[in-house]
Scaffold this motif. Structure first.
Motif, PDB file in Angstrom:
ATOM      1  N   SER A  84      -4.228 -16.911   5.085  1.00 30.58           N
ATOM      2  CA  SER A  84      -4.258 -17.637   6.346  1.00 30.58           C
ATOM      3  C   SER A  84      -3.098 -18.625   6.435  1.00 30.58           C
ATOM      4  CB  SER A  84      -5.587 -18.375   6.461  1.00 30.58           C
ATOM      5  OG  SER A  84      -5.540 -19.386   7.437  1.00 30.58           O
ATOM      6  N   THR A  85      -2.806 -19.056   7.651  1.00 30.85           N
ATOM      7  CA  THR A  85      -1.764 -20.067   7.839  1.00 30.85           C
ATOM      8  C   THR A  85      -2.245 -21.463   7.463  1.00 30.85           C
ATOM      9  OG1 THR A  85      -2.404 -20.290  10.166  1.00 30.85           O
ATOM     10  CG2 THR A  85      -0.628 -18.746   9.664  1.00 30.85           C
ATOM     11  N   ILE A  86      -3.537 -21.624   7.171  1.00 31.09           N
ATOM     12  CA  ILE A  86      -4.035 -22.903   6.659  1.00 31.09           C
ATOM     13  C   ILE A  86      -3.341 -23.204   5.334  1.00 31.09           C
ATOM     14  CG2 ILE A  86      -6.081 -24.130   5.817  1.00 31.09           C
ATOM     15  CD1 ILE A  86      -7.736 -22.377   7.738  1.00 31.09           C
ATOM     16  N   ALA A  87      -2.898 -24.426   5.168  1.00 29.40           N
ATOM     17  CA  ALA A  87      -1.982 -24.763   4.064  1.00 29.40           C
ATOM     18  C   ALA A  87      -2.444 -24.267   2.706  1.00 29.40           C
ATOM     19  CB  ALA A  87      -1.746 -26.270   4.034  1.00 29.40           C
ATOM     20  N   ASP A  88      -3.707 -24.502   2.329  1.00 31.12           N
ATOM     21  CA  ASP A  88      -4.129 -24.149   0.973  1.00 31.12           C
ATOM     22  C   ASP A  88      -4.667 -22.729   0.866  1.00 31.12           C
ATOM     23  OD1 ASP A  88      -6.381 -24.655   2.412  1.00 31.12           O
ATOM     24  OD2 ASP A  88      -7.252 -26.097   1.017  1.00 31.12           O
ATOM     25  N   LYS A  89      -4.471 -21.920   1.912  1.00 28.53           N
ATOM     26  CA  LYS A  89      -4.868 -20.514   1.863  1.00 28.53           C
ATOM     27  C   LYS A  89      -3.679 -19.568   1.956  1.00 28.53           C
ATOM     28  CE  LYS A  89      -9.566 -21.045   3.715  1.00 28.53           C
ATOM     29  NZ  LYS A  89     -10.545 -20.552   4.717  1.00 28.53           N
ATOM     30  N   ARG A  90      -2.494 -20.105   2.018  1.00 27.61           N
ATOM     31  CA  ARG A  90      -1.307 -19.260   2.170  1.00 27.61           C
ATOM     32  C   ARG A  90      -1.025 -18.503   0.874  1.00 27.61           C
ATOM     33  NH1 ARG A  90       2.263 -24.062   5.029  1.00 27.61           N
ATOM     34  NH2 ARG A  90       1.112 -24.061   7.015  1.00 27.61           N
ATOM     35  N   THR A  91      -0.620 -17.260   0.997  1.00 27.62           N
ATOM     36  CA  THR A  91      -0.295 -16.454  -0.181  1.00 27.62           C
ATOM     37  C   THR A  91       1.008 -16.945  -0.794  1.00 27.62           C
ATOM     38  OG1 THR A  91      -1.357 -14.538   0.836  1.00 27.62           O
ATOM     39  CG2 THR A  91       0.107 -14.118  -1.029  1.00 27.62           C
ATOM     40  N   PRO A  92       1.029 -17.216  -2.095  1.00 28.51           N
ATOM     41  CA  PRO A  92       2.272 -17.664  -2.735  1.00 28.51           C
ATOM     42  C   PRO A  92       3.247 -16.509  -2.925  1.00 28.51           C
ATOM     43  CG  PRO A  92       0.540 -17.452  -4.373  1.00 28.51           C
ATOM     44  CD  PRO A  92      -0.108 -17.194  -3.038  1.00 28.51           C
ATOM     45  N   GLU A  93       4.487 -16.856  -3.216  1.00 31.86           N
ATOM     46  CA  GLU A  93       5.542 -15.874  -3.466  1.00 31.86           C
ATOM     47  C   GLU A  93       5.900 -15.880  -4.950  1.00 31.86           C
ATOM     48  OE1 GLU A  93       8.935 -16.441  -0.750  1.00 31.86           O
ATOM     49  OE2 GLU A  93       7.627 -17.839   0.319  1.00 31.86           O
ATOM     50  N   PHE A  94       5.848 -14.716  -5.558  1.00 32.01           N
ATOM     51  CA  PHE A  94       6.241 -14.600  -6.962  1.00 32.01           C
ATOM     52  C   PHE A  94       6.348 -13.124  -7.322  1.00 32.01           C
ATOM     53  CE2 PHE A  94       1.635 -14.644  -6.840  1.00 32.01           C
ATOM     54  CZ  PHE A  94       1.235 -13.702  -7.771  1.00 32.01           C
ATOM     55  N   SER A  95       6.850 -12.853  -8.510  1.00 31.10           N
ATOM     56  CA  SER A  95       6.926 -11.493  -9.047  1.00 31.10           C
ATOM     57  C   SER A  95       6.138 -11.417 -10.343  1.00 31.10           C
ATOM     58  CB  SER A  95       8.383 -11.082  -9.303  1.00 31.10           C
ATOM     59  OG  SER A  95       9.101 -10.989  -8.094  1.00 31.10           O
ATOM     60  N   HIS A  96       5.471 -10.290 -10.554  1.00 29.66           N
ATOM     61  CA  HIS A  96       4.666 -10.120 -11.754  1.00 29.66           C
ATOM     62  C   HIS A  96       4.569  -8.620 -12.046  1.00 29.66           C
ATOM     63  CE1 HIS A  96       1.969 -11.815 -14.773  1.00 29.66           C
ATOM     64  NE2 HIS A  96       2.247 -13.005 -14.280  1.00 29.66           N
ATOM     65  N   ARG A  97       3.678  -8.231 -12.965  1.00 33.36           N
ATOM     66  CA  ARG A  97       3.506  -6.821 -13.300  1.00 33.36           C
ATOM     67  C   ARG A  97       2.046  -6.419 -13.154  1.00 33.36           C
ATOM     68  NH1 ARG A  97       5.724  -4.517 -18.541  1.00 33.36           N
ATOM     69  NH2 ARG A  97       4.170  -5.912 -19.434  1.00 33.36           N
ATOM     70  N   MET A  98       1.803  -5.365 -12.386  1.00 30.26           N
ATOM     71  CA  MET A  98       0.449  -4.840 -12.240  1.00 30.26           C
ATOM     72  C   MET A  98       0.123  -4.011 -13.473  1.00 30.26           C
ATOM     73  SD  MET A  98      -1.130  -2.522  -9.147  1.00 30.26           S
ATOM     74  CE  MET A  98      -0.875  -3.841  -7.958  1.00 30.26           C
ATOM     75  N   THR A  99      -1.019  -4.332 -14.104  1.00 29.58           N
ATOM     76  CA  THR A  99      -1.367  -3.668 -15.358  1.00 29.58           C
ATOM     77  C   THR A  99      -2.626  -2.811 -15.258  1.00 29.58           C
ATOM     78  OG1 THR A  99      -2.490  -5.706 -16.025  1.00 29.58           O
ATOM     79  CG2 THR A  99      -0.241  -5.382 -16.819  1.00 29.58           C
ATOM     80  N   TYR A 100      -3.502  -3.100 -14.302  1.00 31.00           N
ATOM     81  CA  TYR A 100      -4.720  -2.291 -14.191  1.00 31.00           C
ATOM     82  C   TYR A 100      -5.345  -2.449 -12.814  1.00 31.00           C
ATOM     83  CZ  TYR A 100      -7.545  -6.568 -14.984  1.00 31.00           C
ATOM     84  OH  TYR A 100      -8.129  -7.803 -14.892  1.00 31.00           O
ATOM     85  N   MET A 101      -6.257  -1.533 -12.513  1.00 30.58           N
ATOM     86  CA  MET A 101      -7.089  -1.650 -11.322  1.00 30.58           C
ATOM     87  C   MET A 101      -8.540  -1.730 -11.771  1.00 30.58           C
ATOM     88  SD  MET A 101      -6.752   2.240  -9.777  1.00 30.58           S
ATOM     89  CE  MET A 101      -4.966   2.288  -9.974  1.00 30.58           C
ATOM     90  N   GLU A 102      -9.316  -2.485 -11.070  1.00 31.88           N
ATOM     91  CA  GLU A 102     -10.732  -2.616 -11.379  1.00 31.88           C
ATOM     92  C   GLU A 102     -11.535  -1.944 -10.274  1.00 31.88           C
ATOM     93  OE1 GLU A 102     -13.867  -6.201 -12.242  1.00 31.88           O
ATOM     94  OE2 GLU A 102     -11.916  -6.218 -13.267  1.00 31.88           O
ATOM     95  N   VAL A 103     -12.275  -0.909 -10.652  1.00 34.52           N
ATOM     96  CA  VAL A 103     -13.049  -0.131  -9.696  1.00 34.52           C
ATOM     97  C   VAL A 103     -14.476  -0.669  -9.667  1.00 34.52           C
ATOM     98  CG1 VAL A 103     -13.710   2.210  -9.003  1.00 34.52           C
ATOM     99  CG2 VAL A 103     -11.574   1.830 -10.270  1.00 34.52           C
ATOM    100  N   ASN A 104     -15.057  -0.709  -8.471  1.00 33.85           N
ATOM    101  CA  ASN A 104     -16.378  -1.311  -8.257  1.00 33.85           C
ATOM    102  C   ASN A 104     -16.405  -2.745  -8.798  1.00 33.85           C
ATOM    103  OD1 ASN A 104     -17.583   1.093  -7.134  1.00 33.85           O
ATOM    104  ND2 ASN A 104     -17.576   1.923  -9.223  1.00 33.85           N
ATOM    105  N   PRO A 105     -15.503  -3.589  -8.313  1.00 34.53           N
ATOM    106  CA  PRO A 105     -15.396  -4.944  -8.871  1.00 34.53           C
ATOM    107  C   PRO A 105     -16.511  -5.857  -8.377  1.00 34.53           C
ATOM    108  CG  PRO A 105     -13.932  -4.726  -7.006  1.00 34.53           C
ATOM    109  CD  PRO A 105     -14.541  -3.357  -7.230  1.00 34.53           C
ATOM    110  N   ASP A 106     -16.799  -6.856  -9.171  1.00 38.24           N
ATOM    111  CA  ASP A 106     -17.569  -7.971  -8.637  1.00 38.24           C
ATOM    112  C   ASP A 106     -16.556  -8.986  -8.102  1.00 38.24           C
ATOM    113  OD1 ASP A 106     -16.433  -9.098 -10.878  1.00 38.24           O
ATOM    114  OD2 ASP A 106     -18.300  -9.795 -11.754  1.00 38.24           O
ATOM    115  N   TRP A 107     -17.053 -10.035  -7.479  1.00 37.36           N
ATOM    116  CA  TRP A 107     -16.151 -11.067  -6.976  1.00 37.36           C
ATOM    117  C   TRP A 107     -16.618 -12.410  -7.464  1.00 37.36           C
ATOM    118  CZ3 TRP A 107     -16.521 -14.226  -2.017  1.00 37.36           C
ATOM    119  CH2 TRP A 107     -15.375 -15.016  -1.839  1.00 37.36           C
TER     120      TRP A 107
END
Length: 551
Positions: free
Chosen positions: A340-363
């Motif tokens: 969201s455009t709300i200040a503390d909900k904005r997605t940050p910018e960075f680079s990283h490495r995807m290592t896995y996917m979690e299927v049927n995740p909890d939250w």
């Protein structure tokens, strides 16, 4: 090309250099190359006088260990000011004079000032100080053209990207051993995007010089079949921007409709061919506004002057999209919902490495959301948020009747909130993990209706994908003979399970309000978080040349 561009946009700096050096018809590089510091009037003291030169270099470099160590280890031999250094010196002077081509602060890269310092050198001490001045100029230019002018985190706390700064001493050692022209040419980002942005910026500068794209369209909305002066203004701007061929029509005809659709596609708008309020707002943007966006994009490109990965994931927050790129080509793209455009909900910018996917995740609800949104609701009504479990520090589910929510504050709430796996889980059926300090990841969502909206800034920071299953199939293809079947074996079991990627995939979360296609067409997006406006102001404060407003 570099010298020609710099002559055009430096308002005579290159000509002044040529004049200082006695004039030469072959451009700046040829003008500078013949000059050596053994020629009058640059050096009037006899050579050699190594001791005086070395003492001056040591004194001038004393507070900079990288420079001091470099000269100390080479026995104070000159890099720029010796009789054999003309080619190296000319290459740097030409590069400095072309700093404006890269939208760098021209006042910090003043080749003419270095030439004047050489001309005024009357002693070996003067030559030593000129030597160090040129080394400092080289290091400053190399840093800015290679890694950017600004420090991202000082501009916006949401830009948590680490800029790949090169070691200054290593830069000097590498340059001393290299062909100077080749080395300097390789300093700017070598990604094709950067070259296309440089070209786009020159075109926009030219448009501004010509007076812009004509009068703004004086209408709130225009539709196919309409005619009149507003349609003529729309026609003229579309022609000048390159979306419409030459035509004298005063009617909003099929050609104008097609041009509007193409413009809408390039600007992330609903491509219906109707020039509504949002479309006209973008059409009426002057070229100087687009010039600023491209200039900011060039700085951002320098911040990401890294190896991006033969296969990588590119999320452009302003475009609300996620793409898989293989060997420079987009092989998969999907719509995305970002923070969201709300200040503390904005997605940050960075680079990283995807290592896995979690299927049927909890939250597990992030602590910030608990403190900001959920704890107040639970304090008002302990039965609220019934889809969430209360979990203690040992992972045990705690009955709500055993918790006095009113006894806690945002700072001392000792529980987690967890949503079990299932089709209504906030993360959907799969999430894609690249573990990072900001708890950001890509994931599915049950709120599919949001993907139909033109602007899609609704999440609490993570990135939701419209086509997460297809995204998973593409990621698994290199390691599974039947990636679809492999994925659904886990998905259909209902088990919460991780599938690891045998080859981690780089992920780049970026924010580009200006970016290009492979054919060089520039796309523009709205500055949803205001980050680019802040970057532009910082660039202007740093001395990047501003251009007067134009139509």
């Amino acid at each position: 090309m570099l010298a020609a561009a710099s002559r055009r946009f430096r308002h005579g700096t290159a000509l002044a250099l040529v004049a200082l050096l006695g004039g030469a018809p072959g451009g700046l590089a040829q003008a500078v190359a013949p000059v050596t510091l053994t020629q009058a009037p640059l050096i009037r003291a006899p050579l050699p006088a190594e001791a005086a030169f070395g003492q001056a270099v040591a004194a001038a470099a004393a507070e900079d260990e990288a420079v001091a160590g470099f000269y100390r280890d080479r026995g104070y031999r000159p890099l720029w000011t010796g009789a054999a250094d003309a080619g190296r010196r000319a290459a740097l002077l030409a590069a400095l004079d072309g700093a404006g081509l890269h939208a760098l602060p021209e006042g910090r890269h003043d080749a003419a000032a270095l030439v004047r310092q050489f001309q005024a050198a009357a002693t070996e001490g003067d030559r030593g100080r000129a030597e160090v001045a040129m080394t400092r100029a080289f290091l400053s230019y190399a840093r800015e053209v290679q890694s950017g002018i600004l420090t991202p985190g000082k501009i916006d706390k949401g830009i948590v990207r680490e800029v790949p700064l090169r070691d200054r001493r290593e830069q000097l050692d590498a340059f001393a051993a290299a062909d100077p022209v080749d080395f300097l040419r390789a300093l700017p980002p070598q990604h094709p995007e950067y070259a296309r942005l440089v070209k786009a910026r020159l075109a926009l500068l030219s448009a501004v010089e010509r007076g812009g794209w004509g009068p703004a369209v004086p209408a709130k909305a225009l539709r196919p079949g309409q005619q009149g002066q507003a349609v003529v203004a729309l026609r003229d701007r579309l022609m000048r921007m390159g979306y419409l061929g030459r035509t004298a029509t005063q009617i909003y005809d099929a050609a104008i409709q097609a041009a509007v659709q193409e413009f809408q596609f390039d600007h992330g708008l609903t491509a219906d061919g109707v020039a509504g309020e949002a479309t006209l707002a973008e059409i009426n943007q002057p070229p100087v506004a687009r010039l600023r966006a491209v200039t900011v994009a060039m700085e951002r490109e320098r911040w990401t002057n890294i190896e991006r990965g033969k296969r990588h994931i590119w999320v452009n927050l302003t475009d609300f999209s996620a793409k898989i790129v293989d060997d420079g080509k987009v092989t998969f793209a999907t719509r995305a919902v970002v923070g969201s455009t709300i200040a503390d909900k904005r997605t940050p910018e960075f680079s990283h490495r995807m290592t896995y996917m979690e299927v049927n995740p909890d939250w597990t609800v992030p602590p910030g959301i608990i403190r900001r949104d959920y704890l107040p609701r639970l304090q008002a009504n302990p039965g609220a948020l019934g889809h969430l479990q209360v979990v203690d520090s040992r992972g045990r589910v705690v009955p709500r009747s055993a918790v006095n929510f009113a006894a806690y504050t945002a700072g001392n709430f000792p529980y987690n909130l967890r949503q079990p796996p299932g089709p209504t889980n906030s993360l959907g059926r799969v999430k894609f993990m690249f573990p990072n300090p900001w708890s950001i990841y890509l994931h599915d969502t049950p709120e599919k209706h949001l993907f139909q909206r033109e602007s899609r800034a609704y999440s609490s920071g993570c990135v939701r994908l419209n086509d997460p299953f297809d995204f998973a199939y593409i990621l698994l293809a290199p390691q599974e003979a039947d990636p679809r079947a492999a994925f659904h074996r886990v998905l259909d079991s209902g088990r919460q399970e991780r599938i690891f990627l045998k080859e981690p995939v780089p992920v780049h979360l970026e924010y580009r309000t200006a970016f290009t296609t492979a054919k060089g067409r520039v796309n523009y997006r709205r500055d949803i978080y205001g980050r680019d406006a802040a970057i532009w102001q910082a660039l202007a404060d740093a001395g990047v040349a501003q251009v007067a407003e134009g139509g």
